[in-house]
Design a protein around this motif. Structure first.
Motif, PDB file in Angstrom:
ATOM      1  N   LEU A 105       0.789  -1.282   0.172  1.00 33.08           N
ATOM      2  CA  LEU A 105      -0.098   0.061   0.201  1.00 33.08           C
ATOM      3  C   LEU A 105       0.790   1.276  -0.045  1.00 33.08           C
ATOM      4  O   LEU A 105       2.063   1.164   0.613  1.00 33.08           O
ATOM      5  CB  LEU A 105      -0.882   0.018   1.314  1.00 33.08           C
ATOM      6  N   GLY A 106       0.441   2.469  -0.465  1.00 29.97           N
ATOM      7  CA  GLY A 106       0.945   3.607  -0.530  1.00 29.97           C
ATOM      8  C   GLY A 106       0.961   4.240   0.794  1.00 29.97           C
ATOM      9  O   GLY A 106       0.220   3.806   1.734  1.00 29.97           O
ATOM     10  N   PRO A 107       1.564   5.291   1.045  1.00 29.26           N
ATOM     11  CA  PRO A 107       1.624   6.098   2.278  1.00 29.26           C
ATOM     12  C   PRO A 107       0.259   6.498   2.602  1.00 29.26           C
ATOM     13  O   PRO A 107      -0.641   7.096   1.779  1.00 29.26           O
ATOM     14  CB  PRO A 107       2.722   7.359   1.979  1.00 29.26           C
ATOM     15  N   ASP A 108      -0.096   6.705   3.867  1.00 31.22           N
ATOM     16  CA  ASP A 108      -1.393   7.187   4.323  1.00 31.22           C
ATOM     17  C   ASP A 108      -0.869   8.213   5.185  1.00 31.22           C
ATOM     18  O   ASP A 108      -0.495   7.993   6.398  1.00 31.22           O
ATOM     19  CB  ASP A 108      -2.090   6.054   5.008  1.00 31.22           C
ATOM     20  N   PRO A 109      -1.500   9.506   4.926  1.00 31.27           N
ATOM     21  CA  PRO A 109      -0.642  10.661   5.831  1.00 31.27           C
ATOM     22  C   PRO A 109      -1.503  10.681   7.147  1.00 31.27           C
ATOM     23  O   PRO A 109      -0.832  11.383   8.101  1.00 31.27           O
ATOM     24  CB  PRO A 109      -1.427  11.895   4.917  1.00 31.27           C
ATOM     25  N   GLU A 110      -2.526  10.052   7.436  1.00 37.07           N
ATOM     26  CA  GLU A 110      -3.427  10.051   8.757  1.00 37.07           C
ATOM     27  C   GLU A 110      -2.696   9.167   9.450  1.00 37.07           C
ATOM     28  O   GLU A 110      -2.527   9.466  10.853  1.00 37.07           O
ATOM     29  CB  GLU A 110      -4.630   9.758   8.637  1.00 37.07           C
ATOM     30  N   LEU A 111      -1.870   8.075   8.954  1.00 33.94           N
ATOM     31  CA  LEU A 111      -0.908   7.362   9.580  1.00 33.94           C
ATOM     32  C   LEU A 111       0.355   7.693   9.929  1.00 33.94           C
ATOM     33  O   LEU A 111       1.290   7.554  10.847  1.00 33.94           O
ATOM     34  CB  LEU A 111      -1.144   5.799   9.177  1.00 33.94           C
ATOM     35  N   ASP A 112       0.902   8.235   8.798  1.00 33.79           N
ATOM     36  CA  ASP A 112       2.298   8.561   8.391  1.00 33.79           C
ATOM     37  C   ASP A 112       2.474   9.934   7.754  1.00 33.79           C
ATOM     38  O   ASP A 112       2.353   9.726   6.282  1.00 33.79           O
ATOM     39  CB  ASP A 112       3.393   7.394   7.979  1.00 33.79           C
ATOM     40  N   GLU A 170       9.581  11.562   5.039  1.00 37.56           N
ATOM     41  CA  GLU A 170       9.820  10.281   4.303  1.00 37.56           C
ATOM     42  C   GLU A 170       8.375   9.677   3.415  1.00 37.56           C
ATOM     43  O   GLU A 170       8.618   9.353   2.102  1.00 37.56           O
ATOM     44  CB  GLU A 170      10.307   9.123   5.205  1.00 37.56           C
ATOM     45  N   ALA A 171       7.204   9.692   4.270  1.00 34.50           N
ATOM     46  CA  ALA A 171       6.393   9.167   3.503  1.00 34.50           C
ATOM     47  C   ALA A 171       5.784  10.317   2.116  1.00 34.50           C
ATOM     48  O   ALA A 171       5.527   9.837   1.199  1.00 34.50           O
ATOM     49  CB  ALA A 171       5.253   9.254   4.535  1.00 34.50           C
ATOM     50  N   SER A 198       8.034  10.818  -5.217  1.00 40.42           N
ATOM     51  CA  SER A 198       9.043  10.170  -6.204  1.00 40.42           C
ATOM     52  C   SER A 198       8.213   9.123  -7.058  1.00 40.42           C
ATOM     53  O   SER A 198       8.478   9.073  -8.293  1.00 40.42           O
ATOM     54  CB  SER A 198       9.780   9.388  -5.431  1.00 40.42           C
ATOM     55  N   VAL A 199       7.356   8.640  -6.631  1.00 42.54           N
ATOM     56  CA  VAL A 199       6.535   7.541  -7.370  1.00 42.54           C
ATOM     57  C   VAL A 199       5.669   8.241  -8.506  1.00 42.54           C
ATOM     58  O   VAL A 199       5.734   8.006  -9.553  1.00 42.54           O
ATOM     59  CB  VAL A 199       5.555   6.782  -6.657  1.00 42.54           C
ATOM     60  N   VAL A 200       4.845   9.395  -8.158  1.00 37.24           N
ATOM     61  CA  VAL A 200       4.278  10.281  -9.006  1.00 37.24           C
ATOM     62  C   VAL A 200       5.074  10.794 -10.199  1.00 37.24           C
ATOM     63  O   VAL A 200       4.708  10.841 -11.294  1.00 37.24           O
ATOM     64  CB  VAL A 200       3.521  11.119  -8.389  1.00 37.24           C
ATOM     65  N   ARG A 201       6.104  11.155  -9.971  1.00 38.57           N
ATOM     66  CA  ARG A 201       6.971  12.179 -10.748  1.00 38.57           C
ATOM     67  C   ARG A 201       7.916  11.213 -11.710  1.00 38.57           C
ATOM     68  O   ARG A 201       8.495  11.961 -12.658  1.00 38.57           O
ATOM     69  CB  ARG A 201       8.079  13.028  -9.961  1.00 38.57           C
ATOM     70  N   LYS A 202       7.968   9.917 -11.668  1.00 36.32           N
ATOM     71  CA  LYS A 202       8.461   8.999 -12.535  1.00 36.32           C
ATOM     72  C   LYS A 202       7.596   8.309 -13.258  1.00 36.32           C
ATOM     73  O   LYS A 202       7.771   7.569 -14.068  1.00 36.32           O
ATOM     74  CB  LYS A 202       9.356   7.967 -11.807  1.00 36.32           C
TER      75      LYS A 202
END
Length: 327
Positions: free
Chosen positions: A182-189, A193-194, A200-204
């Motif tokens: 799963l991708g990062p969850d800002p409510e959790l992290d 780094e998240a 990084s994933v989006v921009r590539k």
């Protein structure tokens, strides 16, 4: 389908009412008998949400993974303990809930009348994409209603699950592997780094940003409503390749998702017109049509430029956007 804020709210119910309590686990429907037997009689030790999935840990090391999907829902009944992030003046929760930690609460008549926050309430609440209080008789635990896949029962609270896309028992290694997908969850992290992982994933990726935001391996929790609203708020064409976004734009998307998700968890509302005040705010909290920029507004004039909002399909879901503001 419940989006990330709903699953976090459901998980908070488990944290508040089940963690630290021994439970009986059963499968009234009969489709989860083996899994229920593995968990019954154990104590719930953790409840965790990652995007649209939730994980319940038991004291013998096994976990229950749930993905509600399109039709899943939890019914909570009994002496439900509600806290300041979950309670509302009229007892109704979720899309109809009008209370958040940092926001005023109004009942059906528009009056501010918070009460019983933190107190156990004898009630029955259904939580899925929408949340509502339903009639409760005096019997506890209540008779199962419909096709209940899993029932968790403590001395005071009952939770019934029906219609999930996924419901399985996992060991710790399997839980770690599931979360790693799963991708990062800002409510959790919501750490740098998240954020960097998302950027990084989006921009590539050459994939359209409208698809990337719905990809749970890129970012967790975003569904159809938040996708449309975030793209409008950013002025982004849904078809723009992820790799065409600037670093700043990608980071702004992450920050906006963290902001909107936090509002959703606190209020139970996908409130994306977050600059409203006074009567406009009250109306928006009561009526979905008054709290979104573009979602479900196809054919209506854009709230900013007057151009008609268009509707198309992307990633097998309906996409709403303004062809001028998001050119």
């Amino acid at each position: 389908m419940p989006e990330g804020h709903s699953v976090h709210r459901i998980t908070r119910q488990f944290q508040r009412n089940f963690v630290g309590h021994r439970v009986t686990v059963s499968s009234p429907q009969g489709r989860f008998v083996i899994g229920a037997a593995q968990l019954s009689g154990q104590t719930v030790t953790d409840a965790r949400a990652v995007g649209k999935q939730m994980f319940l840990e038991f004291d013998h090391g096994l976990w229950l993974r749930i993905h509600l999907g399109l039709y899943g829902a939890w019914d909570f009944s009994g002496e439900i303990l509600m806290d300041a992030t979950m309670a509302s003046a009229n007892g109704r929760m979720g899309q109809t809930n009008q209370h958040g930690t940092d926001l005023p609460t109004f009942d059906a008549t528009g009056e501010n009348s918070i009460f019983s926050i933190g107190a156990p309430r004898r009630t029955r609440v259904r939580m899925s994409e929408q949340e509502k209080e339903i009639d409760l008789d005096d019997t506890f635990p209540p008779e199962p209603v419909g096709q209940v896949r899993v029932r968790l029962l403590s001395d005071t609270v009952c939770a019934d699950l029906r219609g999930p896309t996924a419901c399985e028992v996992l060991d710790p290694a399997q839980v770690e592997a599931a979360i790693a997908k799963l991708g990062p969850d800002p409510e959790l992290d919501n750490t740098p780094e998240a954020e960097q992982r998302f950027v990084s994933v989006v921009r590539k990726k050459p994939t359209p940003i409208g698809r990337l935001l719905m990809d749970q391996s890129v970012v967790s929790g975003i569904g159809n409503v938040y996708r449309a609203e975030m793209l409008f708020r950013a002025g982004l064409n849904p078809h723009a390749p992820g790799k065409s976004l600037s670093d700043e734009t990608a980071r702004d998307l992450w920050h906006d998702w963290a902001h909107l998700l936090h509002i959703g968890v606190a209020t139970g509302q996908m409130m994306t017109m977050d600059d409203l005040e006074g009567e406009r705010y009250r109306l928006a909290m009561k009526n979905r049509a008054d709290r979104h920029w573009v979602y479900k507004r196809e054919g209506l004039p854009c709230r900013v430029c007057g151009t008609h909002i268009v509707l198309e399909e992307m990633a097998a879901r309906k996409l709403y956007w303004c062809p001028r503001c998001q050119a």
